[in-house]
Motif scaffolding. Sequence first.
Motif, short mmCIF file in Angstrom:
data_model
loop_
_atom_site.label_atom_id
_atom_site.label_comp_id
_atom_site.label_asym_id
_atom_site.label_seq_id
_atom_site.Cartn_x
_atom_site.Cartn_y
_atom_site.Cartn_z
N GLY A 112 47.89 43.64 50.61
CA GLY A 112 48.46 43.43 48.91
C GLY A 112 46.76 43.09 48.67
O GLY A 112 46.99 41.87 47.25
N LYS A 113 45.41 42.99 48.58
CA LYS A 113 44.53 42.84 48.31
C LYS A 113 44.17 43.56 47.07
O LYS A 113 42.60 43.15 46.68
N PHE B 278 46.19 34.06 52.94
CA PHE B 278 46.87 33.09 52.85
C PHE B 278 47.21 32.57 51.81
O PHE B 278 47.92 31.16 52.24
N TRP B 279 47.57 32.88 50.93
CA TRP B 279 48.42 32.51 49.69
C TRP B 279 48.25 34.13 48.82
O TRP B 279 46.75 34.66 48.69
N ARG B 280 48.82 33.94 47.71
CA ARG B 280 48.66 34.66 46.64
C ARG B 280 47.47 34.65 45.68
O ARG B 280 47.45 34.11 44.94
N PRO B 281 46.35 35.74 45.91
CA PRO B 281 45.53 36.21 45.61
C PRO B 281 45.26 35.96 43.56
O PRO B 281 46.34 36.02 43.72
N HIS C 125 36.59 32.05 44.85
CA HIS C 125 37.14 31.47 46.59
C HIS C 125 38.93 30.72 45.79
O HIS C 125 39.54 30.69 46.24
N ARG C 126 38.55 32.51 45.38
CA ARG C 126 40.88 32.55 44.80
C ARG C 126 41.26 33.58 45.32
O ARG C 126 42.29 33.95 45.49
N ALA C 127 40.44 34.16 46.59
CA ALA C 127 41.30 35.78 47.09
C ALA C 127 42.40 34.78 48.06
O ALA C 127 43.18 36.01 48.18
N GLY C 128 42.28 33.79 48.78
CA GLY C 128 42.75 33.72 49.67
C GLY C 128 42.34 34.17 51.04
O GLY C 128 43.27 33.96 51.62
N VAL C 129 41.07 34.53 51.10
CA VAL C 129 40.82 35.35 52.44
C VAL C 129 39.47 34.53 53.19
O VAL C 129 39.00 34.57 53.66
N VAL D 4 42.44 42.41 44.15
CA VAL D 4 41.07 40.71 43.77
C VAL D 4 40.31 41.34 43.01
O VAL D 4 39.97 42.17 43.73
N THR D 5 39.73 41.00 41.88
CA THR D 5 38.15 41.57 41.84
C THR D 5 37.43 40.46 42.76
O THR D 5 37.40 39.71 42.88
N LEU D 6 35.82 41.22 42.23
CA LEU D 6 35.09 40.44 42.37
C LEU D 6 34.08 38.79 41.91
O LEU D 6 34.50 38.16 42.39
N ARG D 7 35.11 38.73 40.25
CA ARG D 7 35.10 37.52 39.75
C ARG D 7 36.02 36.23 41.14
O ARG D 7 35.62 35.76 41.13
N GLU D 8 37.20 37.27 40.72
CA GLU D 8 38.47 35.93 41.56
C GLU D 8 37.77 35.84 43.24
O GLU D 8 38.01 34.46 43.65
N LEU D 9 36.81 36.65 43.77
CA LEU D 9 36.64 36.62 45.05
C LEU D 9 35.34 35.35 44.94
O LEU D 9 35.04 34.34 45.90
N LEU D 10 34.65 35.44 44.40
CA LEU D 10 33.24 34.62 43.70
C LEU D 10 33.70 33.27 43.21
O LEU D 10 33.52 32.15 44.22
#
Length: 387
Positions: free
Chosen positions: A103-104, A147-150, A115-119, A107-113
């Motif tokens: 389910g990832k 660990f949470w919905r991205p 800390h919103r990806a949940g991984v 996830v955009t690079l912006r969200e990952l940077l």
Amino acid sequence: MMQQSGSTVQGTVAEGFEAVREEFAAIVAAERPDYVGQLSAYAAGRRVVDLWAGPDTDGETLYGVYSSTKGAAHLVVALLVQDGTLELDREVAHYWPEFAAEGKGSVTLRELLAHRAGVIGADDGFTAEELADDRVIAERLAGQRPFWRPGTAFGYHALVIGALTGEVVRRTTGRSLQEMYEERIRAPYGLDFFLGLPKEHEGRFRSVLPMDPTPEQQAVFAAFQGGPHTVASIAFNRQGAEPTDIETLPNARVVRAKGPASVGGVASARGLAGMYAAATTGADGLPPLLKPDTVAAFGQIHSIGYDVVARSHKSFALGFQATADTWYPFLGAGAIGHSGAGGSQGFADPRSGLAYGYTRRRYAFPGGAAPENERLAKAVHTAALAS
């Protein structure tokens, strides 16, 4: 420059920054006798503060800077975005297809940077060897369920964010994040801030001393970590067969040698401040790495409020902490930086032209920027504005 006499505080400050030296001396005098620390700052690309105190240290001594490493890692990402090599609103899976599992995929690079990806970690944890190797972390987490919905919440990806963004860098450029940092940032600017400490510099490194908490502080620390399967325990790798001792992490040669991009950096205060100066104003006659628009984009707050890992108010820009909101409200909007668990701090305040770096040898309770940073940063900022 004015030389500080005496054996307690050593180093130099530029004219107009004498109050910074006095503030540092007052902090050193109030600390325990074995205090060791360094303070450095640049104003408009010129080093104006270069101080240190304590036994077995000088301005060239290197310390583990924990999560201050994330600032170096994400300066690489900022450069690649500025180049057009990476796009913030592209899905991570566009660059790294395996990341789409569980389910990832959106996830955009912006969200990952941000800390919103949940991984934030692996269900069964990492060994000490695995945690030192960003490639291994990335391979393990590609198939991890978040660990949470991205995108619905944010939480500090403390030990893994550099491996995740680093894998995007590797898939795009064919080079590791550490190699890109060395070639484009550290070597050209001669920075004493390493992501992968060469053997020839090992003699300059000093091991971290544990924080030696009071019983009351230890109880607070234990309560934060909670049980073995909490979000915090997973994020700080406390739930597996080899629970991570964050305090002693930089003392392992494998961590220093591989320089994992979340926590493995080794630096002096000169290196921390010099990197942020290089990024935003230029340093020692060399031009800035980032354009003002890039600094503004990466300094914009993307996550603010309740951090589900820290269980407290936090704020993140892109890869950096939103330093004015997180730590020092007297800084200008858009200040970028990152603290480290042992007490280190580095940041740039583009509006005042200030770049700041601080290291200390003993791990500071409770983790993150040591409390004395607020006084020191305020003194430096006041002097920079006045000058």
